[in-house]
Every structure is written in C-alpha cells, then in structure tokens.
Design an enzyme around this catalytic site. Sequence first.
Site, mmCIF file in Angstrom:
data_model
loop_
_atom_site.group_PDB
_atom_site.id
_atom_site.type_symbol
_atom_site.label_atom_id
_atom_site.label_comp_id
_atom_site.label_asym_id
_atom_site.label_seq_id
_atom_site.Cartn_x
_atom_site.Cartn_y
_atom_site.Cartn_z
ATOM 1 N N LYS A 25 -102.379 -8.038 -14.820
ATOM 2 C CA LYS A 25 -103.111 -7.184 -15.762
ATOM 3 C C LYS A 25 -103.313 -7.982 -17.044
ATOM 4 O O LYS A 25 -102.451 -8.784 -17.437
ATOM 5 C CB LYS A 25 -102.324 -5.901 -16.062
ATOM 6 C CG LYS A 25 -103.199 -4.720 -16.428
ATOM 7 C CD LYS A 25 -103.882 -4.118 -15.211
ATOM 8 C CE LYS A 25 -104.756 -2.930 -15.610
ATOM 9 N NZ LYS A 25 -105.371 -2.290 -14.425
ATOM 10 N N ASP A 45 -111.447 -2.657 -16.573
ATOM 11 C CA ASP A 45 -110.508 -1.574 -16.876
ATOM 12 C C ASP A 45 -111.113 -0.857 -18.083
ATOM 13 O O ASP A 45 -112.319 -0.991 -18.338
ATOM 14 C CB ASP A 45 -109.100 -2.132 -17.175
ATOM 15 C CG ASP A 45 -108.004 -1.060 -17.178
ATOM 16 O OD1 ASP A 45 -107.548 -0.686 -16.096
ATOM 17 O OD2 ASP A 45 -107.624 -0.594 -18.272
#
Length: 457
Positions: free
Chosen positions: A114, A154
């Site tokens: 991430k 995202d």
Amino acid sequence: MSNKPSEPEFEQALAEIANTIKSSSLFSKRPELEKALEVLAIPERIVQFRVTWEDDSGKMRVNTGYRVQQSSALGPYKGGLRFHPSVNLSILKFLALEQALKNALTGLSMGAGKGGLDIDPSTMSNSEIRRACESFMRELSRHIGADTDVPAGDIGVGGREVGFLFGAYRRMQNKWEGILTGKGAEWGGSYIRPEATGYGLIYYVEHMIKYASGGKESFDGKTVALSGSGNVAQYAALKAIELGAKVVSLSDSKGSVICQAGFTPADIQQIADLKLQKKSLDHWLSSTSADKAKYVYKAGERPWTHVKVDIALPSATQNEVSGAEAQALVDGGCLFIAEGSNMGCTQEAIDVFEAVREKATGKSGAVFYAPGKAANAGGVAVSGLEMAQNSSRVRWTSEEVDAKLAGIMEQCFTQCVEAAEQYAPGTKDGLPSLVTGANLAGFIRVADALQAQGDWW
C-alpha cells in the site's frame, strides 16, 4: 516503554486479526503458526521519500510519499495508492496488512502493499496533479515493476491519476509494462475494473443471504443502506438495484442523503457525474430535477441512525460505524453488514454484531457481518485479472471478467465459512464468524507460503 511510535490504525488492525486468530483453535492445532503472525506483522520493506512539485503560481510544494511493501510470498506486492492529506504510515501499514489477507483470499498470485502521498487532489488543478504524479513516480519507479510491485488506485487516485502515473513511468523507463492496474481499457486496463469492488461486494453479500436463508432469499425486496458516494458505493448501489433491492442512503464527508423511496439508477448516474466535478451531495440535492420531497439531507451525519434496513454496506472510509451506530442498525432490524470500505467498522461495532450472532439460536435472527478484507476483495481480484491480461497480452470481454469476478467472490465466501467452521465453530446450527474465517483463511495461506520460502521456521 516501547520505542515504536503510536500507530493507532495499524495497531487496531493487528489487534483485530491477532485476537480472532488467538480465540480460534488454530494455534492449538498448529502452534508453530504463532511465530508466523509475528513475522507477517512487520512489512518486508517501507519506502518513504520526498515529493516536490510546482503549483500553478510557480510555488514549490513539498510532500511525503510512501510505499509499504508488506509481503511478496504469494506474488508481486499488490495494493493501491492513496492521495489524501490524512496519509501516514499508520494508515498505510494497516491497509497493507489487511491487503495481505485480502489478496490471499482471492486465490490469485498477489502479494500485498500500500502506498500514497499526503496531498489533497480536491484542491488541485489538472496540471498540478499531473506534476505531482510525475514527481511521485520519479522515486516510486525505482521500487516497482510488473514482477516486483504493481500499485493501483485508491482514495484520490482514479483513472486520471493512474494515467498520469503510468505515462510518467513509461517515459522514465522507456518501456510499456503492467506496473499499474486500473488503467484505461484501451491501453492495458481491464473491463469491469471500475465496477469491481462494488459488484464484488454485492456478489459476496448475495452468498451471505443465501447461506443464512438456506437459499430461500436474495437481494430481491431487501432494503439497503450505503455510505459513501464514490466508485464503490455507486456500483454497489447499481448492482443492488439491478437485483431488486431498494437503496435508501448515500453519503459523503459533508453529510448523508436519505431516500426512503429508494434511489434510482438515474440518481446514481447524476451523483457519479457530480463527483467527477468534485461536488458534494448537498449540491446534487439543490441541482437535481428529481422530486426533492423524496430526499432528506442530514448535514454532518452518517446514515446508520436514520434508517431501518435489512442490509448495511459501509463503503466510505475506515471506522465509519461506531458501536452506538452498530446497535442502532441491529435495533432497526439489520441482519447483514458487509464492509465495502477497509476496516469500515470500529472494533466496538464488530463486537456488537458478533455478540448478536453468537447469542442467536440457529440462523434466524442472527446478524451476519463480513469484514472488508473479504467483502471488498472484488477490486483487487479484477486488478489481478488485469495483471494476467497484461502478462499474456490479451483482453477478456466484460462478460468473461464479470464471470471470473463472481467465481472469485464465491470462492472467497466459501473459504471464510470453511475456515470458521474448522477452527472457530459457533453456536450449533448458527452462522459462522466471517471475520474470524476471513482472518484465518487469509493468514494460513500467507503463513504457509512464508514458511515454505524460509521466511520463518
């Protein structure tokens, strides 16, 4: 005294995973796996770097970029990039840890990571975002690759940002490779990728409903509360409406819109168009040509205490359902809760849902809760399918991708149920704990791969 900084979001995620695993029989049956949890909790690598870019007035701006490379035991690091002022290591470490188990549940060859940048795209021009993406990719490009690390979008990183990032990498490296997913369908992207998280969420909940009702019920006739109004919420709403449900709420950072009569597909499309213009739901209400008497706007509030529904789907951000809001949902008759967002429910909320499930006699009246790592795995599943298409230089049709997505979500649900039944059996004839099952199934797959490759012994 610990020498580690406070990381509340990461600590919450780790505690939730650890507590559910430790409360099961897994460690008594396979005690050696306790060491694996300690290993998985620490990322393989964290990259933190300076990002400088020029705004439209010629002023230099300085921000911090990150990439948390959590685990590569199952495949290349895989997980989104978030552009938002709140981005920090605690949030990214929590997301990366959740991603490790989520990606494992898909059954695809994907590790976990991430990353992000602490900018606010909503205040930036198109040119400023392009320059920030160029600068961010200048350093990130050293750490990613089709067989190393494949980021995706995202919060704050949509198709436009993915395009800018991909183009920057292509120019810097002088090669075209599938180093990002969420690309445009005409230049290496996959059909169904924008819809995937929302569609996958509905497919997962569909299996929850069928399991709890013995196959007698479906979405048809159910009432659904959704939070959020971005990509996930939009497509989840459209799919739920298509299957015969009534969607009665949407929200954003400024407030919630309640529509007891149910939003229409036309409403959802209008809201989607408005969100592309970075406008809020209250602006939509003031500008829509629909009958305004149908809608109630709750400024600064989430929808959960204002609705009585069968199904609740938090799809905005982390910790968006509190313990009190969870109790309000249960008191209102809600039986199915599934997270479209990552860690959408606080631990207090999860405790409320799980307590009702445990106390129920049989499946009737039990609350069935699904964590994001299972319920919203559809997005990364189709990202994995995009990686496969890039590697083989082919493009599957929408129907092919959608069928594969539906199959992956069914497999994901089955894994969660089977792991829970094996290691954490609940009340006789009752519903299994999907949060425990998801943590167990994902953890076991990653832990076994780490052991086989010598990461722990």
